[in-house]
Write a protein that holds these residues in place. Structure first.
Motif, PDB file in Angstrom:
ATOM      1  N   ALA A  78       0.852  -1.211   0.000  1.00  0.00           N
ATOM      2  CA  ALA A  78       0.000   0.000   0.000  1.00  0.00           C
ATOM      3  C   ALA A  78       0.879   1.250   0.000  1.00  0.00           C
ATOM      4  N   ASP A  79       1.950   1.210   0.772  1.00  0.00           N
ATOM      5  CA  ASP A  79       2.857   2.362   0.870  1.00  0.00           C
ATOM      6  C   ASP A  79       3.489   2.646  -0.494  1.00  0.00           C
ATOM      7  N   HIS A  80       4.007   1.599  -1.132  1.00  0.00           N
ATOM      8  CA  HIS A  80       4.669   1.792  -2.429  1.00  0.00           C
ATOM      9  C   HIS A  80       3.671   2.214  -3.500  1.00  0.00           C
ATOM     10  N   ALA A  81       2.493   1.555  -3.511  1.00  0.00           N
ATOM     11  CA  ALA A  81       1.503   1.838  -4.573  1.00  0.00           C
ATOM     12  C   ALA A  81       0.961   3.255  -4.449  1.00  0.00           C
ATOM     13  N   CYS A  82       0.717   3.709  -3.216  1.00  0.00           N
ATOM     14  CA  CYS A  82       0.155   5.058  -3.047  1.00  0.00           C
ATOM     15  C   CYS A  82       1.181   6.118  -3.438  1.00  0.00           C
ATOM     16  N   THR A  83       2.450   5.856  -3.146  1.00  0.00           N
ATOM     17  CA  THR A  83       3.505   6.798  -3.559  1.00  0.00           C
ATOM     18  C   THR A  83       3.539   6.864  -5.083  1.00  0.00           C
ATOM     19  N   GLU A  84       3.534   5.681  -5.722  1.00  0.00           N
ATOM     20  CA  GLU A  84       3.638   5.632  -7.195  1.00  0.00           C
ATOM     21  C   GLU A  84       2.418   6.271  -7.853  1.00  0.00           C
TER      22      GLU A  84
END
Ligand code: 3Y8
Ligand code: NAP
Length: 243
Positions: A78-84
């Protein structure tokens, strides 16, 4: 909303009452997950790329990670996807449980260490870890294990001495005291889930003076965290008005 906890269900109720458009997401770990008062989806997204695609295709503006503290992979994704995807992310979490005077807790960092901590004479172990880690304990076959599972196991667990209890939380203290007495449990193994949906066994162990092997939480990515549904609603409102 990435769900699967008592707090996630409370948030779903608050979001429905506030009339906020939202979707509740389950991984699909159990046969019939609790029905929520908002639209829900079940199943993985397909890693970070799958989640990025989902966020874009559904014009998601806010993600609330209300998953269990041991659902570390989901929280990392979730952290990586929301940043991207440039989507706002907030975690709804709950404080870890803390031992009180008189408690006998052995803290271990992970499941493998909990298995090691069970070396020695045969015990009657309450293994309150669900289905996903039972086989790890085959390394300590001398014990009788009480296994509490959300769904009846498809194949019998390979532990030579075990009892299966099919039950879904939230649990209550009286029920867990009765369960521990019925099975003559003399030690409890659990994850430091925190919250109130799973803490009955902690109070029951305390009441009966039972030792606890407490598995500490895995590390999670640094992210903004709140502890109440109201704080989430405030965050959604503030982010909407660009505050
Ligand atoms: C699928 C969806 C709500 C949510 C309730 C909370 C409380 C009750 C207590 C014990 C400990 C355990 C386990 C547990 C509790 C809440 C919460 C919580 C622990 C459901 C649910 C899903 C799951 C997945 C399931 C895991 C398992 C873990 C059982 C729903 C009921 C042990 C965690 O069979 C399996 O594969 C089960 C897998 C992940 C951990 C594991 O490693 O086996 N939860 N639990 C979610 C999805 O598909 O996305 O509500 O029906 C939810 C709940 N279970 O709305 O009231 O808030 O934690 N769940 C642990 O804490 O150690 C049981 O027996 O004392
Ligand atoms: P995990 O190991 O962190 O995640 C593994 C994969 O499962 C994720 O990469 C994702 O697949 C999928 N996934 C996990 N949670 C999801 C969700 N809410 N919606 C959609 N996909 C999800 O997760 P876990 O520990 O197996 O936990 C699974 C679910 O059970 C979570 O909802 C969690 O809140 C709940 N739960 C877990 C525990 C526990 O002890 N672990 C306890 C209580 C409740 P993709 O990579 O394909 O997207």
């Amino acid at each position: 909303m990435l769900g699967g906890t008592t707090e996630a269900s409370a948030l779903a109720r608050a979001v429905a009452d506030a009339g906020i458009a939202a979707t509740f997401s389950y991984a699909g770990r159990v046969d019939s997950p609790k029905v929520q008062p908002i639209p829900q989806r079940v199943g993985g997204f397909g890693g970070v790329a799958g989640l990025v695609r989902y966020l874009r295709e559904h014009n998601i503006t806010h993600v609330v990670d209300a998953t269990h503290p041991f659902a570390a992979q989901m929280s990392r994704n979730a952290d990586h996807a929301c940043t991207e995807a440039g989507v706002a992310l907030l975690a709804l979490t709950r404080a870890p449980w803390a031992a009180e005077a008189g408690d006998t807790w052995t803290h271990v960092p992970d499941i493998a260490s909990a298995v090691e901590a069970l070396g020695g004479i045969a015990r009657r172990v309450m293994l309150a870890l669900g289905r996903m880690h039972i086989e790890d304990f085959a390394a300590q076959p001398q014990h009788h294990y009480v296994l509490r599972l959300v769904d009846a196991p498809v194949q019998q667990p390979s532990l030579p001495h075990h009892s299966v209890v099919v039950a879904r939380g939230p649990f209550d203290v009286a029920g867990d005291i009765a369960l521990f007495k019925e099975h003559a449990v003399d030690i409890v193994v659990c994850k430091n889930a925190g919250g109130v949906g799973a803490d009955a066994k902690i109070h029951a162990a305390r009441a009966l003076g039972l030792p606890v092997v407490m598995i500490d939480r895995p590390a999670l990515p640094a992210r903004r965290e709140v502890a109440t549904a109201q704080a989430v609603l405030d965050w959604v409102a503030e982010a909407q008005h660009g505050a």
